[in-house]
Design a protein around this motif. Structure first.
Motif, PDB file in Angstrom:
ATOM      1  N   MET A 116     -14.285  -2.220   2.222  1.00  0.00           N
ATOM      2  CA  MET A 116     -13.114  -1.690   1.537  1.00  0.00           C
ATOM      3  C   MET A 116     -12.995  -0.175   1.746  1.00  0.00           C
ATOM      4  SD  MET A 116     -11.251  -3.964   0.208  1.00  0.00           S
ATOM      5  CE  MET A 116     -11.589  -5.476   1.041  1.00  0.00           C
ATOM      6  N   VAL A 162     -13.945   1.310   4.412  1.00  0.00           N
ATOM      7  CA  VAL A 162     -13.416   1.444   5.779  1.00  0.00           C
ATOM      8  C   VAL A 162     -11.905   1.243   5.775  1.00  0.00           C
ATOM      9  CG1 VAL A 162     -13.474   0.503   8.095  1.00  0.00           C
ATOM     10  CG2 VAL A 162     -15.577   0.685   6.794  1.00  0.00           C
ATOM     11  N   CYS A 163     -11.453   0.218   5.021  1.00  0.00           N
ATOM     12  CA  CYS A 163     -10.018  -0.064   4.964  1.00  0.00           C
ATOM     13  C   CYS A 163      -9.282   1.160   4.438  1.00  0.00           C
ATOM     14  CB  CYS A 163      -9.736  -1.233   4.023  1.00  0.00           C
ATOM     15  SG  CYS A 163     -10.400  -2.752   4.621  1.00  0.00           S
ATOM     16  N   LEU A 207     -10.231   4.247   4.473  1.00  0.00           N
ATOM     17  CA  LEU A 207     -10.258   5.330   5.470  1.00  0.00           C
ATOM     18  C   LEU A 207      -9.225   5.095   6.559  1.00  0.00           C
ATOM     19  CD1 LEU A 207     -14.109   5.829   5.907  1.00  0.00           C
ATOM     20  CD2 LEU A 207     -12.494   7.467   4.946  1.00  0.00           C
ATOM     21  N   LEU A 208      -9.132   3.817   6.974  1.00  0.00           N
ATOM     22  CA  LEU A 208      -8.208   3.510   8.065  1.00  0.00           C
ATOM     23  C   LEU A 208      -6.767   3.700   7.617  1.00  0.00           C
ATOM     24  CD1 LEU A 208      -8.027   2.576  10.979  1.00  0.00           C
ATOM     25  CD2 LEU A 208      -7.692   0.284  10.132  1.00  0.00           C
ATOM     26  N   VAL A 209      -6.492   3.246   6.374  1.00  0.00           N
ATOM     27  CA  VAL A 209      -5.124   3.389   5.855  1.00  0.00           C
ATOM     28  C   VAL A 209      -4.762   4.871   5.786  1.00  0.00           C
ATOM     29  CG1 VAL A 209      -3.693   3.095   3.812  1.00  0.00           C
ATOM     30  CG2 VAL A 209      -5.071   1.197   4.642  1.00  0.00           C
ATOM     31  N   VAL A 210      -5.726   5.690   5.328  1.00  0.00           N
ATOM     32  CA  VAL A 210      -5.478   7.136   5.243  1.00  0.00           C
ATOM     33  C   VAL A 210      -5.228   7.695   6.644  1.00  0.00           C
ATOM     34  CG1 VAL A 210      -6.540   9.367   4.731  1.00  0.00           C
ATOM     35  CG2 VAL A 210      -6.762   7.473   3.119  1.00  0.00           C
ATOM     36  N   ALA A 211      -6.088   7.296   7.587  1.00  0.00           N
ATOM     37  CA  ALA A 211      -5.960   7.824   8.955  1.00  0.00           C
ATOM     38  C   ALA A 211      -4.638   7.410   9.575  1.00  0.00           C
ATOM     39  CB  ALA A 211      -7.125   7.325   9.811  1.00  0.00           C
ATOM     40  N   VAL A 212      -4.288   6.131   9.396  1.00  0.00           N
ATOM     41  CA  VAL A 212      -3.070   5.611  10.025  1.00  0.00           C
ATOM     42  C   VAL A 212      -1.832   6.205   9.385  1.00  0.00           C
ATOM     43  CG1 VAL A 212      -1.703   3.534  10.335  1.00  0.00           C
ATOM     44  CG2 VAL A 212      -4.120   3.510  10.850  1.00  0.00           C
ATOM     45  N   SER A 213      -1.874   6.362   8.053  1.00  0.00           N
ATOM     46  CA  SER A 213      -0.691   6.880   7.380  1.00  0.00           C
ATOM     47  C   SER A 213      -0.422   8.332   7.781  1.00  0.00           C
ATOM     48  CB  SER A 213      -0.849   6.760   5.865  1.00  0.00           C
ATOM     49  OG  SER A 213      -1.995   7.476   5.475  1.00  0.00           O
ATOM     50  N   ALA A 214      -1.478   9.027   8.255  1.00  0.00           N
ATOM     51  CA  ALA A 214      -1.296  10.424   8.653  1.00  0.00           C
ATOM     52  C   ALA A 214      -0.743  10.550  10.067  1.00  0.00           C
ATOM     53  CB  ALA A 214      -2.625  11.162   8.570  1.00  0.00           C
TER      54      ALA A 214
END
Lengths: 681, 155
Positions: free
Chosen positions: B1, B3-4, B6-13
């Motif tokens: 979770m 990781v999820c 982190l990925l959502v944060v990275a992708v949304s940026a």
């Protein structure tokens, strides 16, 4: 023979010795003589059932290792003494080369790489044969003969087309130096680990051939070589990851794996060896898949040598073939003999390789292992096919096509994801048989975790189907593995009333092989999470004058300053880049563009800011006289998880290597007896 | 979770739209560099490669489709510039064969497993219905037994 002593100008034990280069070739010829003697004695000992001859053969193997080690030592002294009368030393080192890299120059070219290969081979052979139990004398004697045969091939290469001690007619004042790309800390251990992996598989291969010859095809050869197989596989795994880390930090293209022929050469035997590590469990526990196991170890060894053939022959272009030469044609007949001879031997022993048990049910752990093997071997085939396709296509159409990441990613990714999913399904299924209802019950929690992950990510804006699947499957598998640890710990807690942490420790230590394997799987899951970040990679490139800015992803990069400096090896040009995010300065990165004097080669040194969420990766692709730069920048999400996963894998490998050798499992019990036992309970 | 998140944060940026620079990056990842041996255009560090990438970006900015850019590159540099075999004609063999190998392997494994399972020495046992509590107790006992057995056998 007089020693050639050069003024080294170096301190330290090796530098002060002077060059012993002139003794290297005689040492290799002595090693070759002992290898021939070892082959003869081991073969005679095996065929005439004479333990004394076999033991003498093993001593000859030890002598071979000693002479190869001495030859390697001689070459090292030549490097440290800057003995440029040796062609190899002049080609791969220079006076300005610093200490540790003078050592790594040993494997900087083809001849030295083959010498390192032969050193590892003979040392491993000596250790394996001297440590093997005397009661398996016939097996050990034949294994010794096979290992001597392999050693002879490599020693002949070193004596003839790949002589690292060949002398130059005129001695240059300085050497050409080591390729700057190889002057990296990773190069200190990456090639030796890869070679350890490749060469390590020679031991199980030799014992397998010995078992086939002697028809002792129970699992004794597996047990005798289990640690070697694990050791070779672990070394190859770490070597591959370190290769990726080296590519990431040195090659400056923002990635870690390019599906390059050299990379594929190490990956193919890893895939088949991984299949072997799994299927061997079936043979040990159920005495099944014997033909499959001997075929897999043969395939693994042949692929390891095939990879070496690919990288030595120059038959395929590679971004990092540093050790190319004309020895490729020597490998082809050797490969042919190994492959065809091995297959013929397996064919002639099919009657002794029959399974002693049968599957009880299609829904069983045995079936999961079988599926795992099919996927690993199919993955190996896909990589092999993609690697050799350019040659095949050119042969039929005359057009030399290249096959690089887009092909491999599309072909390999589905198989890879299925393997990761199976790593989660496998632990949930019991041996022999399991009802569908029970499987559905135990698989439900991790499956829900995986589905929930995909929903959350999709709701959060992730649109890449590949990444969604990869992350969902990764979470499913991680949940299944963590569930296994939890279940095991719960049993210990119930039985012994110990605390959770103590129960977890007992779970791990009471069955290190099983749970060590799960830790490795967990590491792979973390790596897959890291790979999935590729779907969100962002790249930008811009020409910048001082105080100009560019953006990449959410970052703003400002070129604030630059500096230049010179060392005896290189001219260094460094740009100072201020990194801001959301208007706030968060880091300063200093990528370099350096000119290596000896090689007359320009090389970029990347600058990386790493966090678990993403890497900011900067490369200077140009640095002009007026201080204008071309800055290539990447945002690589989740790359950190690849290295974290590798560390977890390493921990799992240590647990696996630390586990005791499996004991022999009794043969199949007649059904009547088993029913009687059950009835009497 | 974690990781999820982190990925959502990275992708949304990350800006989502694929501009000409992204098209140029995609294409340069899928063609070989005419200037560096064995390397994609994307990974080739030479100035000529940078110029070609800039040219591709200009074509993309001018609204050329990916296929038109590929055709232009093939006309200029030959069919060998493609970094992957075309999924048509003889090139389709490259794509199909790994899948066929996987299917053949899976089919063979399934057939072997079925044959072996069909000939099981223990075959023919009939599942017995049991209550949830009985099932839980048996599962716990089996898990304990499995831990003991596997630690003894070393599997």
């Amino acid at each position: 023979m007089p020693l050639q002593v050069q003024d080294s100008g170096l301190t330290g034990p090796l530098g002060s010795l002077g060059s012993l280069g002139s003794l290297g070739r005689p040492a290799l010829l002595a090693a070759l003589a002992f290898a021939l003697l070892g082959l003869t004695l081991c073969a005679l000992g095996a065929t005439r059932d004479r333990r004394d001859l076999a033991a003498a053969g093993v001593r000859a193997v030890v002598a071979t290792a000693v002479f190869v080690a001495f030859a390697t030592f001689c070459l090292l002294t030549a490097f440290f003494a800057h003995d440029f009368s040796l062609d190899y030393v002049a080609s791969y080192s220079s006076r300005s080369l610093t200490g540790p890299y003078t050592f790594t120059a040993l494997w900087g070219g083809m001849e030295g790489s083959l010498l390192l290969w032969t050193l590892l081979l003979t040392v491993f052979a000596a250790i394996a044969l001297t440590r093997a139990p005397a009661r398996r004398s016939a097996l050990v004697a034949w294994a010794g003969a096979v290992l001597c045969g392999i050693s002879i091939f490599f020693l002949v290469l070193l004596a003839m087309p790949a002589n690292p001690f060949a002398e130059l007619a005129s001695v240059p004042a300085d050497g050409q130096g080591l390729n700057p790309l190889l002057q990296s800390p990773g190069m200190l251990i990456h090639p030796p680990l890869l070679y350890t992996g490749f060469v390590g598989f020679s031991i199980p291969f030799a014992f397998c051939i010995a078992a086939l010859i002697t028809r002792r095809l129970d699992d004794s050869w597996l047990r005798a070589t289990r640690r070697w197989t694990l050791f070779a596989w672990s070394a190859l795994s770490i070597g591959i990851v370190l290769g990726g880390a080296w590519a990431y930090t040195e090659l400056g293209w923002g990635g870690y794996w390019a599906w390059d022929p050299v990379e594929n050469a190490s990956f193919m035997p890893w895939l088949t060896a991984t299949a072997f590590l799994h299927s061997v469990v079936i043979q040990e526990k159920r005495r099944m898949l014997k033909v499959w196991n001997v075929s897999l170890i043969l395939l693994t060894y042949v692929l390891a040598v095939f990879g070496t053939f690919l990288t030595r022959s120059g038959i395929l272009s590679s971004i990092h073939t540093f050790a190319e030469g004309d020895t490729g044609k020597w490998f082809l007949p050797y490969l042919g003999v190994m492959l065809l001879g091995g297959l013929a031997l397996i064919g002639s022993r099919l009657d002794s390789l029959r399974s002693e048990n049968r599957f009880d049910s299609l829904l069983s752990r045995e079936s999961a292992f079988l599926a795992n093997n099919v996927l690993f071997v199919a993955a190996g085939f896909a990589v092999l096919w993609g690697t050799v396709y350019p040659i095949v296509n050119e042969a039929f159409t005359g057009v030399r096509l290249s096959v690089v990441p887009p092909f491999f990613n599309r072909v390999f990714a589905p198989i890879g994801l299925a393997i990761v999913a199976l790593a989660g399904i496998g632990p949930l299924i019991s041996w022999r048989r399991m009802s569908k209802g029970t499987f559905a019950r135990v698989a439900r929690p991790p499956a829900l975790a995986g589905i929930a992950t995909m929903i959350v990510l999709a709701a959060g804006g992730v649109r890449s189907i590949g990444a969604l699947l990869a992350l969902g499957i990764s979470v499913f598998t991680a949940a299944a593995i963590v569930g296994e640890f939890a279940r095991g710990s719960r049993v210990h807690r119930r039985r012994e009333g110990s605390a959770w942490l103590e129960s977890l420790r007992r779970t791990l230590t009471r069955n290190r092989r099983r749970y060590g394997g799960y830790i490795v799987h967990l590491g792979i899951v973390l790596m897959v999470i890291g790979f999935s970040g590729n779907a969100f990679k962002v790249e930008r490139s811009a020409e910048l004058a001082p105080n100009e800015s560019m953006t990449v992803g959410a970052y703003s990069l400002t070129y604030v300053d630059h500096s230049s400096a010179s060392t005896p090896e290189k001219e260094i040009n460094e740009a100072v880049i201020a990194v801001s995010r959301g208007g706030e300065r968060i880091a300063t990165l200093r990528p370099q563009r350096n000119f290596h004097i000896a090689q007359r080669q320009t090389q970029s040194e990347v600058a990386i800011r790493t966090t678990p969420a993403e890497d900011l990766y900067l490369v200077l692709t140009s640095f002009d006289a007026d201080a204008t730069i071309v800055l290539r920048s990447f945002v690589n999400p989740l790359t950190w998880w690849i290295w974290a996963g590798a560390a977890v894998m390493l921990a799992g490998m240590i647990v696996l290597l630390w586990s005791p050798a499996p004991q022999a499992v009794p043969g199949p019990v007649p059904v009547r007896v088993r029913r009687t036992e059950v009835a009497s309970r | 979770m974690i990781v999820c998140a982190l990925l959502v944060v990275a992708v949304s940026a990350v800006p989502a739209a694929a501009g000409p620079a992204d098209v140029a990056t995609d294409i340069s990842n899928e063609i070989m560099s005419p200037y560096c041996d064995g390397v994609t255009l994307h990974d080739c560090p030479s100035q000529a490669a940078l110029d070609l990438r800039a040219k591709i970006q200009r074509w993309a900015s001018a609204g050329w489709s990916k296929e038109r850019i590929y055709e232009r590159l093939e006309t200029e540099f030959g069919a060998g510039i493609r970094a992957a075999p075309p999924a048509r004609g003889a090139g389709s063999l490259a794509w199909v064969l790994p899948g066929l190998a996987l299917l053949a392997g899976a089919g063979a494994a399934y057939s072997f497993a079925r044959r072996w399972a069909g000939g099981s020495a223990d075959g023919g046992t009939t599942p017995v219905a049991m209550s949830p509590s009985e099932r839980a107790r048996i599962d716990a006992d089996l898990e304990a037994l499995r831990g003991d057995t596997q630690s003894e056998v070393g599997a």
